[in-house]
Design an enzyme around this catalytic site. Structure first.
Site, PDB file in Angstrom:
ATOM      1  N   ALA A  68       0.825  -1.213   0.000  1.00  0.00           N
ATOM      2  CA  ALA A  68       0.000   0.000   0.000  1.00  0.00           C
ATOM      3  C   ALA A  68       0.857   1.260   0.000  1.00  0.00           C
ATOM      4  O   ALA A  68       0.465   2.295   0.541  1.00  0.00           O
ATOM      5  CB  ALA A  68      -0.921   0.002   1.214  1.00  0.00           C
ATOM      6  N   ARG A 124      -2.255   9.296 -10.349  1.00  0.00           N
ATOM      7  CA  ARG A 124      -3.347   9.408 -11.318  1.00  0.00           C
ATOM      8  C   ARG A 124      -4.684   9.728 -10.657  1.00  0.00           C
ATOM      9  O   ARG A 124      -5.626  10.142 -11.338  1.00  0.00           O
ATOM     10  CB  ARG A 124      -3.463   8.121 -12.147  1.00  0.00           C
ATOM     11  CG  ARG A 124      -2.327   7.952 -13.153  1.00  0.00           C
ATOM     12  CD  ARG A 124      -2.299   6.545 -13.729  1.00  0.00           C
ATOM     13  NE  ARG A 124      -3.583   6.138 -14.286  1.00  0.00           N
ATOM     14  CZ  ARG A 124      -3.882   4.884 -14.601  1.00  0.00           C
ATOM     15  NH1 ARG A 124      -3.005   3.903 -14.365  1.00  0.00           N
ATOM     16  NH2 ARG A 124      -5.056   4.595 -15.124  1.00  0.00           N
ATOM     17  N   TYR A 126      -2.797  -6.498  -2.503  1.00  0.00           N
ATOM     18  CA  TYR A 126      -2.581  -5.103  -2.889  1.00  0.00           C
ATOM     19  C   TYR A 126      -3.683  -4.214  -2.313  1.00  0.00           C
ATOM     20  O   TYR A 126      -4.870  -4.528  -2.423  1.00  0.00           O
ATOM     21  CB  TYR A 126      -2.531  -4.972  -4.417  1.00  0.00           C
ATOM     22  CG  TYR A 126      -1.339  -5.676  -5.006  1.00  0.00           C
ATOM     23  CD1 TYR A 126      -0.153  -4.990  -5.274  1.00  0.00           C
ATOM     24  CD2 TYR A 126      -1.370  -7.050  -5.237  1.00  0.00           C
ATOM     25  CE1 TYR A 126       0.957  -5.647  -5.777  1.00  0.00           C
ATOM     26  CE2 TYR A 126      -0.256  -7.710  -5.741  1.00  0.00           C
ATOM     27  CZ  TYR A 126       0.904  -7.008  -6.000  1.00  0.00           C
ATOM     28  OH  TYR A 126       2.009  -7.665  -6.493  1.00  0.00           O
ATOM     29  N   ASP A 136      -4.832  -1.501  -3.358  1.00  0.00           N
ATOM     30  CA  ASP A 136      -5.702  -0.862  -4.339  1.00  0.00           C
ATOM     31  C   ASP A 136      -6.499  -1.879  -5.149  1.00  0.00           C
ATOM     32  O   ASP A 136      -7.013  -1.572  -6.222  1.00  0.00           O
ATOM     33  CB  ASP A 136      -4.888   0.037  -5.278  1.00  0.00           C
ATOM     34  CG  ASP A 136      -3.865  -0.730  -6.098  1.00  0.00           C
ATOM     35  OD1 ASP A 136      -3.726  -1.959  -5.908  1.00  0.00           O
ATOM     36  OD2 ASP A 136      -3.189  -0.104  -6.946  1.00  0.00           O
ATOM     37  N   GLY A 194       0.970  -8.481 -17.796  1.00  0.00           N
ATOM     38  CA  GLY A 194       1.932  -9.562 -17.951  1.00  0.00           C
ATOM     39  C   GLY A 194       1.225 -10.872 -18.259  1.00  0.00           C
ATOM     40  O   GLY A 194       0.121 -11.111 -17.767  1.00  0.00           O
ATOM     41  N   LYS A 211     -31.932  12.424  15.063  1.00  0.00           N
ATOM     42  CA  LYS A 211     -30.505  12.423  15.374  1.00  0.00           C
ATOM     43  C   LYS A 211     -30.292  12.126  16.848  1.00  0.00           C
ATOM     44  O   LYS A 211     -30.877  12.798  17.702  1.00  0.00           O
ATOM     45  CB  LYS A 211     -29.893  13.789  15.004  1.00  0.00           C
ATOM     46  CG  LYS A 211     -28.368  13.852  15.070  1.00  0.00           C
ATOM     47  CD  LYS A 211     -27.793  14.168  16.439  1.00  0.00           C
ATOM     48  CE  LYS A 211     -28.159  15.534  16.935  1.00  0.00           C
ATOM     49  NZ  LYS A 211     -27.472  15.838  18.262  1.00  0.00           N
ATOM     50  N   ASN A 243     -47.222  10.158  20.006  1.00  0.00           N
ATOM     51  CA  ASN A 243     -47.558  10.654  18.674  1.00  0.00           C
ATOM     52  C   ASN A 243     -47.054  12.087  18.555  1.00  0.00           C
ATOM     53  O   ASN A 243     -47.455  12.952  19.341  1.00  0.00           O
ATOM     54  CB  ASN A 243     -49.080  10.597  18.452  1.00  0.00           C
ATOM     55  CG  ASN A 243     -49.450  10.796  16.989  1.00  0.00           C
ATOM     56  OD1 ASN A 243     -48.932  11.678  16.328  1.00  0.00           O
ATOM     57  ND2 ASN A 243     -50.387   9.979  16.506  1.00  0.00           N
TER      58      ASN A 243
END
Length: 453
Positions: free
Chosen positions: A14, A20, A105, A107, A144, A337, A363
């Site tokens: 990592a 990119r 890996y 990614d 590859g 919340k 209610n």
């Protein structure tokens, strides 16, 4: 990844810069299903029982170290290739990695538990030195190539160095390997950097293993699970695949998704049986939904729980700390919340409930607000069982409304209301007979006068 434990260790690479991605965030921290990519890989390895799981990071990657904690990390200061990166894991694996070592890996977050399991089992059953994970992409391109015969894997050839015949091979190298832990670092010590890039390639250990008389094999995986994410476009592609997996999993396990393509999950979303999810619903991290819940769509949930047979939505938002008990009703344009809505309670329209308890079968009328914040601190509102809160009421916390109490519509409640009491704070209504007619006559006369000017 999940399922029964495997006796193996893992190294997760990592350390890549991820240029990119065009981001200040390290590439492996970009999320899939609300979890950093490297988090998927590390958590999956741990769930399979791989131990230790050592993560190789680059310099100045403290956020990556934090994301994979408590798993150990080692730093590859100079990025000199994959073999060079794996060598950095020697110390934390010393004396504990005599079986299989998986090289994964950070990614490549979509690799499945079944694929990892097959790699480990294949290596251990055959005694192979190296098992490489191959795949057959629609466009082999720059991948590859894996050169095989009846004896197994003969070589890994980079596309730039391949002959025309080798380029015709559609079996490609993913980079993922299962290696004999007792031999791994000895082979890595022999890898050189005599190549165009001057890097130490992990793929070279195949030739070194064969030179030692060790068999090398290939296990095949699906192309979609081996997508490496190097750009925002590939990140979106990986997210799409991951979402499709979660949608399928939910439906296979007994949930109904009315329009699956519009429902978005997080990695840890839990849906019970006979849950129905309407269109355009988003499950953020930390959401659990019990059996029989009806979600009417256009909802957003995060770090909350919904009890059995509850009804939620449409257009409801459950924020962190919302706990909705069984058979409760949360309606349209309601926000909850850090609050508990107990069994059978109803909060059906245009309401904010924050830092509160809504008691059983209470209610809550339309437009009700718990005024929980004074600009400095948050305060609690307690609404008792069977209480009725009239529409357009404001409950100014800290305040409590007792069991069975009624708050009249339009009230601003600043003091506790006793059980079974009525609280009304609106001003007395005043009526002036004939006023509206006289007002209209006056305004019409003024308008007519202006028209003559």
């Amino acid at each position: 990844m999940s399922s029964e434990s495997l006796s193996a260790a893992a190294i997760v690479l990592a350390a890549g810069m991820g240029t990119r991605m065009k981001s200040d965030l390290p590439k492996v921290l970009h999320p899939i299903l609300g979890r950093p990519m490297v988090g998927h890989v590390v958590a999956g390895a741990a769930e399979l029982g791989l131990s230790p799981v050592v993560v190789v990071v680059g310099p100045d990657m403290e956020p990556v170290k934090a994301a994979v904690s408590p798993h150990p990390t080692v730093e590859q200061t100079d990025r000199l290739g994959t073999a060079h990166a794996v060598l950095h894991a020697r110390a934390p694996l010393e004396g504990v990695a005599q079986g299989t070592v998986l090289i994964l890996y950070g990614d490549t977050p979509l690799i499945t538990a079944e694929t990892v399991r097959r790699m480990v089992q294949t290596r251990e059953a055959s005694g192979a030195g190296v098992v490489v994970l191959g795949f057959r992409p629609d466009e082999p391109g720059a991948y590859g190539r894996l050169v095989t015969d009846e004896q197994g894997l003969q070589a890994i050839v980079e596309a730039k160095e391949a002959t025309a015949d080798q380029l015709a091979i559609d079996l490609c190298n993913s980079g993922v390997m299962a290696v004999d832990g007792a031999a791994l670092f000895g082979w890595l010590d022999q890898v050189d950097n005599a190549n165009a890039k001057g890097e130490y390639y992990l793929t070279d250990i195949v030739a070194l293993a064969r030179a030692d008389g060790r068999q090398c094999l290939v296990v095949e995986g699906d192309e979609e699970e081996l997508i490496g994410v190097n750009s925002r476009v590939e990140l979106a592609q990986a997210e799409y695949i991951a979402q499709q997996r979660k949608r399928t999993e939910a439906m296979v396990n007994g949930a109904t998704l009315i329009d699956p393509e519009t429902v978005y999950f997080s990695h840890d979303t839990v849906l019970g049986r006979d849950v129905t999810v309407g269109p355009f619903t988003v499950f953020g991290p930390g959401v659990s939904v019990a059996d029989g819940v009806q979600i009417k769509g256009f909802c957003h949930f995060e770090n909350c729980s919904i009890g059995a047979d509850a009804t939620v939505g449409p257009y409801a938002r459950l924020r962190p700390g919302a706990v909705i008990h069984e058979d409760a009703h949360i309606g349209n344009f309601v926000e909850i919340k850090k609050a508990t809505v107990e069994r059978g309670a109803k909060v059906n329209h245009l309401t904010y409930i924050g830092d509160a308890r809504v008691g059983e079968k209470a209610n809550i009328g339309a437009g009700t607000i718990t005024c929980n914040y004074d600009g400095f601190g948050k305060y609690h509102t307690d609404i008792g069982a069977g209480a009725f809160i009239g529409s357009n009421s404001s409950l100014v916390a800290p305040v409590s409304v007792g069991d069975g109490a009624i708050v009249g519509a339009g009230s601003v409640v600043t003091k506790d209301v006793a059980a079974d009491a009525l609280a009304v704070t609106r001003s007395p209504q005043k009526a002036v007979d004939g006023w509206a007619g006289r007002f209209r006559e006056t305004k019409q006369a003024e308008k007519a006068a202006k028209g003559k000017v």
